[in-house]
Design an enzyme around this catalytic site. Structure first.
Site, PDB file in Angstrom:
ATOM      1  N   ASP A 155      85.982 -17.325  52.245  1.00 11.48           N
ATOM      2  CA  ASP A 155      85.932 -16.442  53.412  1.00 11.48           C
ATOM      3  C   ASP A 155      84.568 -16.435  54.102  1.00 11.48           C
ATOM      4  O   ASP A 155      84.494 -16.380  55.326  1.00 11.48           O
ATOM      5  CB  ASP A 155      86.366 -15.013  53.037  1.00 11.48           C
ATOM      6  CG  ASP A 155      85.681 -14.476  51.789  1.00 11.48           C
ATOM      7  OD1 ASP A 155      84.772 -15.138  51.248  1.00 11.48           O
ATOM      8  OD2 ASP A 155      86.055 -13.383  51.341  1.00 11.48           O
ATOM      9  N   HIS A 194      85.888 -17.295  44.477  1.00 11.10           N
ATOM     10  CA  HIS A 194      85.713 -17.114  43.026  1.00 11.10           C
ATOM     11  C   HIS A 194      86.987 -16.853  42.205  1.00 11.10           C
ATOM     12  O   HIS A 194      86.941 -16.934  40.988  1.00 11.10           O
ATOM     13  CB  HIS A 194      84.747 -15.958  42.693  1.00 11.10           C
ATOM     14  CG  HIS A 194      83.465 -15.953  43.448  1.00 11.10           C
ATOM     15  ND1 HIS A 194      82.628 -17.051  43.502  1.00 11.10           N
ATOM     16  CD2 HIS A 194      82.855 -14.981  44.173  1.00 11.10           C
ATOM     17  CE1 HIS A 194      81.552 -16.735  44.229  1.00 11.10           C
ATOM     18  NE2 HIS A 194      81.669 -15.496  44.648  1.00 11.10           N
TER      19      HIS A 194
END
Length: 495
Positions: free
Chosen positions: A248, A86
């Site tokens: 991730d 993000h």
């Protein structure tokens, strides 16, 4: 050493960057390195980072990992990068970073997100249009915020990248993105796997943002080869291939072998995540479930709780306990902590969806207010949030025989048992706790091989489960935990 095939996996997180060297022939991790990042924090929930820190930490962690592994960097065949999702990195025409990166944990853009969500027709409209409900942490509100707060920076935007895209650009000079990490931008349709260009035009009708988008590539495609100067700087083979990389969570899925249905990964980190592989984009009607794409060619329905080891850490600090003393107290207290409930929403909460909630302790009496019950209540309270999320995923059709646990909390046998009992599912840890860095290295090997169907075999060889950590639910515990969970649900319902 022809009997080795070496790959470098990088995980650039909020706290720091980790590097590991994987030999895909033996499936062994040969060496690791790590370097810290610091945060720029400000009013209104501002959380930013200086991107130069990522590059410095990348270099330092890589040098450490090569030294620890005792291998020659010239033998590295490929590099994979996992990045915090993000985050917004803006570049100008010259490829220079325009301002610090705004991170996933930044809440300063909540008003902008509210306006964009209203434009999309609320949660239902967002789900219908994008397949996800945009949240303040997502990238899209950061763009609107930049336009309004920093118009002079906005005018100079030539490239919009996520943290892992930016590291790939530094390594190769190429601007691209893959579907997994792109899913968390808020201007990407997870069903069709395309950018939502109209939404960017709504933010800026000039078309500047659309022109600044990176090219989308498939997960098994490399970005390219490492630039000669960067190869020299890192001490790496200049022919090394740079993989597509990913967010991730997507890399953690690969690093736990979660690339086909039937496996659930649960991460007990400062925040908690639960995710599982899906072959089709079955979007849940529940706004809390993010049906992201995976970085292995499918989808990765995911829930994220904001409060996990940050909440247990706060109680440990309050009572001045080290980890062993804390765990001993958790074991002393009975399941359900004699009626003490903690709603650990210290950062607000995403799952359950209570962004403005605060933490609370409930059910205290003169007899049950003990250190042991407080310690137990915070572990149970955070784990109940994950159970809530797992129930949402199960309601959407996900099934799993076992849960693969990663993250700091997974190292505690006490917590593993609590998770097994609350989820009524067997849990097991992977041998390699740095699942995202491992997943990045495995993906690098996959991109290097050119075999689109070779990922399962690589995971089979390189993802090792730790049999000693396997923890099964105990029937009597499961029943008691279910009662305590129902009490938690009643408390949450009053919020």
């Amino acid at each position: 050493m022809a009997n080795q095939q070496l790959f470098l996996g990088i995980d650039c997180g909020t706290q720091g960057t980790k590097a590991l060297i994987l030999d895909t022939i033996s499936g062994q991790v040969l060496g690791q390195g790590a370097a810290a990042h610091s945060m720029i924090s400000g009013a209104n929930g501002r959380r930013e980072q200086d991107t130069q820190q990522w590059l410095d930490a990348f270099t330092q962690a890589t040098h450490q990992a090569l030294a620890a592994a005792g291998v020659d960097g010239q033998a590295i065949l490929g590099i994979g990068v996992s990045g915090q999702q993000h985050g917004l990195v803006l570049l100008d025409e010259q490829g220079q970073v325009l301002r610090p990166a705004k991170l996933w944990c930044d809440t300063e853009t909540t008003p902008e997100n509210d306006r964009l969500l209203a434009h999309l027709g609320g949660e239902d409209g967002s789900l219908e249009r994008l397949g996800v409900v945009i949240a303040p942490g997502y990238t899209v509100s950061k763009l609107l915020w930049t336009r309004e707060q920093h118009p002079q920076v906005f005018e100079r935007i030539a490239r919009i990248l996520l943290p892992h895209d930016f590291l790939n650009y530094w390594l190769t000079g190429r601007h691209c993105s893959e579907y997994g990490d792109a899913s968390g931008t808020g201007y990407f349709n997870v069903r069709t796997r395309q950018w939502d260009v109209q939404l960017l035009q709504h933010i800026d009708p000039s078309g500047r943002l659309q022109a600044a988008l990176p090219e989308l590539i498939e997960a098994h495609r490399p970005v390219g080869r490492i630039l000669p100067a960067i190869a020299e700087h890192l001490g790496i083979n200049p022919k090394a291939v740079v993989a597509s990389g990913g967010g991730d969570n997507m890399m953690g899925a690969i690093g736990t072998g979660n690339i086909q249905p039937g496996v659930i990964t649960m991460s007990l980190g400062s925040s908690g995540t639960v995710y599982a592989y899906a072959a089709e984009p079955v979007v849940s009607p529940q706004p809390s479930v993010a049906t992201f794409c995976s970085s292995s060619g499918g989808w990765l329905p995911l829930i994220c709780t904001m409060n996990l080891t940050n909440a247990t850490g706060a109680v440990r600090e309050l009572l001045d306990l080290d980890i062993d003393a804390f765990n001993a107290l958790v074991v002393q207290a009975p399941i359900g902590a004699e009626g003490v409930s903690m709603l650990p929403f210290l950062n607000g909460e995403r799952v359950p969806a209570l962004p403005h909630a605060t933490g609370s302790l409930l059910g205290l009496t003169t007899t049950n207010l003990t250190r042991a019950n407080l310690c137990r209540a915070v572990v149970e309270g955070t784990t109940f949030g994950l159970r809530y999320g797992l129930d949402l995923l199960r309601a959407n059709g996900l099934q799993a025989q076992s849960i693969r646990l990663i993250g700091g909390g997974s190292k505690s046998p006490v917590w593993r048992q609590i998770v097994a009992d609350i989820m009524d599912t067997t849990v097991i840890c992977t041998e390699q706790s740095e699942a995202a860095a491992l997943g990045a290295a495995i993906q690098a090997a996959w991109c290097h091989s050119g075999q689109q169907d070779g990922l399962a075999e690589l995971c089979e060889r390189c993802v090792k489960l730790d049999p000693a950590s396997e923890t099964r639910p105990v029937a009597a515990h499961v029943a008691a935990s279910q009662q305590a969970y129902e009490r938690y649900r009643q408390h949450v319902a009053t919020l």
